[in-house]
Design an enzyme around this catalytic site. Structure first.
Site, PDB file in Angstrom:
ATOM      1  N   ASN A  74      56.027  72.053  44.779  1.00 18.36           N
ATOM      2  CA  ASN A  74      54.874  72.681  44.149  1.00 18.36           C
ATOM      3  C   ASN A  74      53.562  72.209  44.784  1.00 18.36           C
ATOM      4  O   ASN A  74      53.548  71.351  45.662  1.00 18.36           O
ATOM      5  CB  ASN A  74      54.896  72.417  42.643  1.00 18.36           C
ATOM      6  CG  ASN A  74      54.350  73.567  41.840  1.00 18.36           C
ATOM      7  OD1 ASN A  74      53.355  74.176  42.223  1.00 18.36           O
ATOM      8  ND2 ASN A  74      55.001  73.878  40.729  1.00 18.36           N
ATOM      9  N   HIS A 104      51.632  50.006  54.255  1.00 21.48           N
ATOM     10  CA  HIS A 104      51.094  48.945  55.109  1.00 21.48           C
ATOM     11  C   HIS A 104      51.546  47.588  54.598  1.00 21.48           C
ATOM     12  O   HIS A 104      51.555  47.330  53.396  1.00 21.48           O
ATOM     13  CB  HIS A 104      49.563  48.991  55.122  1.00 21.48           C
ATOM     14  CG  HIS A 104      49.019  50.132  55.902  1.00 21.48           C
ATOM     15  ND1 HIS A 104      48.808  50.062  57.254  1.00 21.48           N
ATOM     16  CD2 HIS A 104      48.676  51.383  55.525  1.00 21.48           C
ATOM     17  CE1 HIS A 104      48.334  51.213  57.687  1.00 21.48           C
ATOM     18  NE2 HIS A 104      48.248  52.043  56.651  1.00 21.48           N
ATOM     19  N   THR A 155      59.838  52.614  41.622  1.00 19.81           N
ATOM     20  CA  THR A 155      59.949  51.497  42.554  1.00 19.81           C
ATOM     21  C   THR A 155      61.387  51.059  42.782  1.00 19.81           C
ATOM     22  O   THR A 155      61.645  50.225  43.641  1.00 19.81           O
ATOM     23  CB  THR A 155      59.139  50.284  42.040  1.00 19.81           C
ATOM     24  OG1 THR A 155      59.689  49.875  40.784  1.00 19.81           O
ATOM     25  CG2 THR A 155      57.668  50.632  41.877  1.00 19.81           C
ATOM     26  N   LYS A 156      62.340  51.583  41.975  1.00 19.04           N
ATOM     27  CA  LYS A 156      63.758  51.230  42.056  1.00 19.04           C
ATOM     28  C   LYS A 156      64.587  52.501  42.086  1.00 19.04           C
ATOM     29  O   LYS A 156      64.150  53.561  41.620  1.00 19.04           O
ATOM     30  CB  LYS A 156      64.213  50.449  40.828  1.00 19.04           C
ATOM     31  CG  LYS A 156      63.529  49.150  40.577  1.00 19.04           C
ATOM     32  CD  LYS A 156      64.180  48.519  39.349  1.00 19.04           C
ATOM     33  CE  LYS A 156      63.315  47.478  38.710  1.00 19.04           C
ATOM     34  NZ  LYS A 156      63.911  46.938  37.494  1.00 19.04           N
ATOM     35  N   ARG A 170      60.755  53.419  34.025  1.00 12.99           N
ATOM     36  CA  ARG A 170      61.839  52.753  33.302  1.00 12.99           C
ATOM     37  C   ARG A 170      62.770  53.818  32.728  1.00 12.99           C
ATOM     38  O   ARG A 170      62.344  54.923  32.412  1.00 12.99           O
ATOM     39  CB  ARG A 170      61.289  51.902  32.165  1.00 12.99           C
ATOM     40  CG  ARG A 170      60.383  50.787  32.663  1.00 12.99           C
ATOM     41  CD  ARG A 170      60.291  49.674  31.644  1.00 12.99           C
ATOM     42  NE  ARG A 170      59.349  48.660  32.028  1.00 12.99           N
ATOM     43  CZ  ARG A 170      59.571  47.693  32.920  1.00 12.99           C
ATOM     44  NH1 ARG A 170      60.717  47.642  33.540  1.00 12.99           N
ATOM     45  NH2 ARG A 170      58.647  46.810  33.183  1.00 12.99           N
TER      46      ARG A 170
END
Length: 191
Positions: A74, A104, A155-156, A170
């Site tokens: 989208n 970075h 992040t996981k 979560r």
């Protein structure tokens, strides 16, 4: 149809595309690789207004951007293939979502822009949904049929059929009809 890109068989910067792709004229491709990496679209892929595809400088051997059949991206989504990005078939990517396979490094006292890049391939499983404004960071696997809620920062890894929300993302629940995998989930998402 209003708002739906027209059919096209070519778009500047895309190496190969299957039949029936719809790409808005405002889709931009940013390449630093002199043609060493690949941007490949499957059949019937739709890229809406303002989508940005980025491929790296060729320093990362994983650098590529592959989008599977029947996937819809989208408006104003940002897809980084610098560290490798593979999006499975039938995936929905919401407006303003960002899939960031490079970043970075931060060690030392150099200005961040002068530090080397870090890379981590992102893989999105078949039938997953990445909600509006969600951010998926480098090295993450989003499982088949998983849902990433709007505005989440992932992040996981996300298991198949899981629904995750928040920043950091979560586990919220399993999609309806999904068998519970509570033991595995506690191990993966503890902390």
């Amino acid at each position: 149809m209003l708002g739906i890109p027209g059919l096209t068989s070519h778009h500047p910067g895309i190496d190969r595309m299957g039949a029936g792709c719809r790409i808005a004229a405002s889709v931009s491709v940013c390449r630093f690789d002199e043609g060493r990496s690949r941007i490949v679209l499957g059949e019937r892929v739709s890229l809406y207004e303002g989508v940005r595809l980025v491929i790296g400088d060729g320093l990362c051997p994983e650098a590529r951007l592959v989008i599977g059949d029947d996937t819809i991206v989208n408006v104003y989504a940002y897809l980084s293939g610098e560290g490798g990005l593979e999006i499975g078939p039938k995936v929905l990517i919401g407006p303003h979502a960002m899939l960031l396979s490079a970043g970075h490094r931060t060690e030392g006292n150099l200005p961040i822009r002068d530090n080397p890049l870090s890379y981590g391939a992102i893989r999105i499983g078949e039938g997953a949904w990445i909600g509006a404004g969600a951010i998926v960071l480098q090295g993450v696997l989003i499982g088949a049929g998983a849902v990433v809620g709007a505005g989440s920062v992932v992040t996981k890894d996300v298991p198949d059929e899981a629904v995750v929300v928040g920043s950091p993302a979560r586990f919220l629940r399993w999609r309806d009809g999904c068998r519970s995998r509570l033991t595995w989930l506690k191990r993966l998402w503890s902390g």
